[in-house]
Scaffold this motif. Structure first.
Motif, mmCIF file in Angstrom:
data_model
loop_
_atom_site.group_PDB
_atom_site.id
_atom_site.type_symbol
_atom_site.label_atom_id
_atom_site.label_comp_id
_atom_site.label_asym_id
_atom_site.label_seq_id
_atom_site.Cartn_x
_atom_site.Cartn_y
_atom_site.Cartn_z
ATOM 1 N N THR A 12 -3.218 0.928 1.599
ATOM 2 C CA THR A 12 -2.480 -0.474 0.704
ATOM 3 C C THR A 12 -1.398 -0.914 2.183
ATOM 4 O O THR A 12 -1.423 -0.638 3.535
ATOM 5 C CB THR A 12 -1.483 0.308 0.217
ATOM 6 O OG1 THR A 12 -0.625 0.919 0.746
ATOM 7 C CG2 THR A 12 -2.353 1.249 -0.932
ATOM 8 N N ASN A 61 -3.520 6.366 2.540
ATOM 9 C CA ASN A 61 -3.041 7.270 1.536
ATOM 10 C C ASN A 61 -4.269 8.462 0.365
ATOM 11 O O ASN A 61 -5.433 7.945 0.452
ATOM 12 C CB ASN A 61 -2.578 6.566 -0.448
ATOM 13 C CG ASN A 61 -1.300 5.493 -0.458
ATOM 14 O OD1 ASN A 61 -0.584 6.117 -0.546
ATOM 15 N ND2 ASN A 61 -2.085 4.208 0.204
ATOM 16 N N PHE A 82 -2.959 -2.191 -8.474
ATOM 17 C CA PHE A 82 -2.287 -1.923 -9.173
ATOM 18 C C PHE A 82 -0.704 -2.309 -9.771
ATOM 19 O O PHE A 82 -0.325 -0.722 -10.329
ATOM 20 C CB PHE A 82 -0.642 -2.562 -7.802
ATOM 21 C CG PHE A 82 -1.342 -1.609 -6.005
ATOM 22 C CD1 PHE A 82 -0.417 -1.390 -5.330
ATOM 23 C CD2 PHE A 82 -1.988 -2.862 -5.413
ATOM 24 C CE1 PHE A 82 -0.812 -0.725 -4.203
ATOM 25 C CE2 PHE A 82 -2.168 -2.442 -4.234
ATOM 26 C CZ PHE A 82 -2.500 -1.321 -3.931
ATOM 27 N N CYS A 85 -2.475 1.866 -11.834
ATOM 28 C CA CYS A 85 -1.585 2.873 -11.347
ATOM 29 C C CYS A 85 -0.123 3.119 -10.856
ATOM 30 O O CYS A 85 0.243 2.300 -10.684
ATOM 31 C CB CYS A 85 -2.288 3.558 -9.987
ATOM 32 S SG CYS A 85 -2.017 1.907 -8.420
ATOM 33 N N GLU A 86 0.481 4.375 -10.810
ATOM 34 C CA GLU A 86 2.177 4.404 -10.276
ATOM 35 C C GLU A 86 1.671 4.416 -9.101
ATOM 36 O O GLU A 86 0.695 4.449 -8.250
ATOM 37 C CB GLU A 86 2.145 6.145 -10.679
ATOM 38 C CG GLU A 86 2.494 5.812 -12.693
ATOM 39 C CD GLU A 86 3.238 6.980 -13.317
ATOM 40 O OE1 GLU A 86 4.116 7.351 -12.084
ATOM 41 O OE2 GLU A 86 2.158 7.720 -14.063
ATOM 42 N N TRP A 87 2.797 2.999 -8.567
ATOM 43 C CA TRP A 87 2.827 3.110 -6.754
ATOM 44 C C TRP A 87 3.815 2.680 -7.405
ATOM 45 O O TRP A 87 5.124 2.837 -7.422
ATOM 46 C CB TRP A 87 2.048 2.024 -6.288
ATOM 47 C CG TRP A 87 2.099 0.876 -6.785
ATOM 48 C CD1 TRP A 87 1.804 0.425 -8.348
ATOM 49 C CD2 TRP A 87 3.163 0.011 -6.628
ATOM 50 N NE1 TRP A 87 1.662 -0.843 -8.320
ATOM 51 C CE2 TRP A 87 2.741 -1.120 -6.908
ATOM 52 C CE3 TRP A 87 4.101 -0.382 -5.479
ATOM 53 C CZ2 TRP A 87 3.315 -2.550 -6.866
ATOM 54 C CZ3 TRP A 87 3.982 -1.779 -4.788
ATOM 55 C CH2 TRP A 87 4.253 -2.178 -5.597
ATOM 56 N N LYS A 88 4.135 2.839 -5.334
ATOM 57 C CA LYS A 88 6.541 1.954 -4.896
ATOM 58 C C LYS A 88 5.775 2.135 -3.896
ATOM 59 O O LYS A 88 5.505 2.568 -3.113
ATOM 60 C CB LYS A 88 7.114 3.705 -5.177
ATOM 61 C CG LYS A 88 7.105 4.607 -4.198
ATOM 62 C CD LYS A 88 8.258 5.744 -4.231
ATOM 63 C CE LYS A 88 7.399 6.592 -3.122
ATOM 64 N NZ LYS A 88 8.576 8.032 -3.324
ATOM 65 N N PRO A 95 2.999 -0.326 0.063
ATOM 66 C CA PRO A 95 2.137 0.916 -0.962
ATOM 67 C C PRO A 95 2.336 1.689 -0.997
ATOM 68 O O PRO A 95 1.173 2.172 -0.049
ATOM 69 C CB PRO A 95 1.450 0.107 -1.625
ATOM 70 C CG PRO A 95 2.110 -1.312 -0.897
ATOM 71 C CD PRO A 95 2.271 -1.683 -0.076
ATOM 72 N N ILE A 97 0.735 5.431 -3.453
ATOM 73 C CA ILE A 97 0.114 5.204 -4.776
ATOM 74 C C ILE A 97 0.600 7.291 -4.967
ATOM 75 O O ILE A 97 0.687 7.803 -3.520
ATOM 76 C CB ILE A 97 -1.151 5.899 -4.110
ATOM 77 C CG1 ILE A 97 -2.619 4.629 -3.461
ATOM 78 C CG2 ILE A 97 -1.745 6.283 -5.653
ATOM 79 C CD1 ILE A 97 -1.928 3.859 -4.650
ATOM 80 N N SER A 98 1.658 7.264 -5.781
ATOM 81 C CA SER A 98 1.609 8.071 -6.536
ATOM 82 C C SER A 98 1.135 9.552 -6.709
ATOM 83 O O SER A 98 -0.067 9.101 -7.574
ATOM 84 C CB SER A 98 2.504 7.999 -8.432
ATOM 85 O OG SER A 98 4.333 7.345 -7.728
#
Length: 151
Positions: A12, A61, A82, A85-88, A95, A97-98
């Motif tokens: 990412t 990731n 995005f 999915c969960e990301w921060k 970015p 990825i959770s």
């Protein structure tokens, strides 16, 4: 090459408008310990090629064994990856990825032209590890191998 088992990653970065971009990658490898360098390659025909070719940083990731859905999501064209999915954003504004088994945040060290691909070499600036089993790819199938496979 399909008979060679590999780990699965989602690489990412952000575009010039700070919007997240990413794609599924299994061409990931360690290069050097000192300095800590890794590499991955991108097909020049991929829609995000130009963005990755000029980025100054990216995150690798390493997907966890239960993230085959994330793998498929980031390998699918024409979807808002995005938002599904969960990301921060990390402190390095990348970015993340959770639920990933691990994350290597990198600054671009060097790019190398290699036929119809470009190899991106990154210097690792931050590492996170969840100590979970990674997602593996072998003979067109995804799965995990239980054991001590940690970053």
């Amino acid at each position: 090459m399909g008979n060679y088992p590999t780990g699965v990653t989602v690489v990412t970065t952000v575009d010039e408008n700070n919007q997240p971009i990413g794609l599924t990658v299994n061409s990931f490898a360690s290069v050097s310990i000192d300095p800590l360098l890794i590499l991955w390659s991108i097909d020049k025909r991929v829609g995000t090629y130009e963005l990755f070719a000029k980025t100054e940083k990216f995150a690798v990731n390493v997907l966890a064994g239960d993230q085959s859905d994330v793998c498929s999501l980031f390998a699918t064209k024409g979807t808002d990856r995005f938002s599904n999915c969960e990301w921060k954003l990390s402190e390095n504004k990348l970015p993340i990825i959770s639920g990933a088994a691990g994350v290597l945040e990198c600054k671009t060290f060097k790019t190398v032209e290699a036929g119809d691909h470009m190899i991106l070499i990154g210097e690792v600036i931050d590492i996170q590890s969840a100590n979970s089993d990674p997602l593996l790819y072998h003979r067109r199938k995804f799965g995990k191998i239980p054991g001590q496979f940690y970053l």
